[in-house]
Motif scaffolding. Sequence first.
Motif, PDB file in Angstrom:
ATOM      1  N   THR A  58       0.817  -1.212   0.000  1.00 37.25           N
ATOM      2  CA  THR A  58       0.000   0.000   0.000  1.00 37.25           C
ATOM      3  C   THR A  58       0.851   1.261   0.000  1.00 37.25           C
ATOM      4  OG1 THR A  58      -0.160  -0.042   2.420  1.00 37.25           O
ATOM      5  CG2 THR A  58      -1.920  -1.140   1.181  1.00 37.25           C
ATOM      6  N   ASN A  59       2.105   1.154   0.442  1.00 33.57           N
ATOM      7  CA  ASN A  59       3.006   2.309   0.536  1.00 33.57           C
ATOM      8  C   ASN A  59       4.216   2.097  -0.362  1.00 33.57           C
ATOM      9  OD1 ASN A  59       4.734   4.372   1.198  1.00 33.57           O
ATOM     10  ND2 ASN A  59       4.761   3.978   3.391  1.00 33.57           N
ATOM     11  N   ARG A  95       0.588   6.195  -0.520  1.00 31.63           N
ATOM     12  CA  ARG A  95      -0.470   5.268  -0.097  1.00 31.63           C
ATOM     13  C   ARG A  95      -1.434   5.009  -1.245  1.00 31.63           C
ATOM     14  NH1 ARG A  95      -2.718   2.493   3.747  1.00 31.63           N
ATOM     15  NH2 ARG A  95      -4.994   2.344   3.944  1.00 31.63           N
TER      16      ARG A  95
END
Length: 425
Positions: A58-59, A95
């Motif tokens: 996600t990052n 993100r």
Amino acid sequence: MSSESPPNALIIGTGEYVTGYVHDSGSRSDKGCGVVGLVHFDLRRRGKLGHRILISGTNGTKFPAIRRHLRRLIDDKYRDLSSQFESYPSDSTPRDPEAFKSALEQMQPGDVVSIFTPDDSHFEMALAAINKGCHVMVAKPITQRLEHHVTLAAAARDRNVLLMTEVHKRFDPVYSDARQRINTELGDFGYFYSYMSQPKFQLETFRAWAGTSSDISYYLNSHHVDLHVWSMAGVAKPVSVRAVSSSGQASSILGRACEDTITLTVQWVNLTSGNPGSAVYTASWTDPVGDVHSQQHFYYQGHKGFIKADQAHRGYYVSTDDNGFKSVNPLYMKYTTDSEGYYSGQSGYGYQSFERFVDAASDINAGRKRSSDLDGLLPTAESTLQVTAILDAGRLSLDSNGACVHILYPTHLSTTPQSLEVSAA
């Protein structure tokens, strides 16, 4: 993709078990360079996976540091082993929780997808991968809810793809031997007890989800619940669950409500005799640091004998200035090289879990097997429904003040759980 060419792979998740990289540094656990990524890279070196390995998180801003971490612990250590991978989202994206969807667009039917993310995300990700026509391995538990598990199993069956949960203890020679003895030699089931724990510093590793999107029972009890369910195939089935917990340490560390320890008490019934049996599964993540990362043992009592195993202690001890005294278990994951400098952990049961999955996916792609052929051989979605039923019922019992939760089956003779019901009493 040719049915005989090795599948490419997507790993969804970038945490400790995948990369060994946690909170901007290497993990303090026994998985310094992870498990999932390392095994995938070696399966590619051996020609069992295609050239493309994708990792989705996600990052994206974490990926440069993850690459440095893996190069140091894999490329610089093992001969001819590359940790090269394609990443999603991009390195400049702080993100993107939907990045796995972009990564899935790169996959072809017959490719393999491994999901190692918080438990409450498994259902959506696994269903998307199945609908893409990919074979899917999911960290235990496959899902938290029985109804979601049923949906995924049906979807995988319809697409003739393999959906499997990653429960590596099935490939531990001690546990697999115990399973066969229990299943074929010890008669009716009487009693089962298991305990599994990790040190409380792991709560910092799992801070993002511990006590919110999952609990310690889903995370650790799932191992021995699966062992017991696997051992009871054709012998007995679970019919009701009650759960109790203790708290105080985890909530203090995390600053929110979170159980320290969860115990599931499960009533079983033997299929032929109708005799009752009982099981107690306990899991905790508030142990102090000890000689092993995870304390773990079980005791099984049948009508014709008993078996007990201490998986934490294998009679092999290492003490160093840096790490102190440890009871180590290279039968799980072996990180040392062979005499020529190659990675040599292929026999470990942590490795074998993934290799069996990839081999089975390749067999399906080549038409040598159908996914249904594997239900008695691997921890498939079809063969692990009782595991999810027990874990789901345990959480429901805790949320219902310790009420008894019944596992319902479509018929008296059925061993496929259909739904759960909280007792009114």
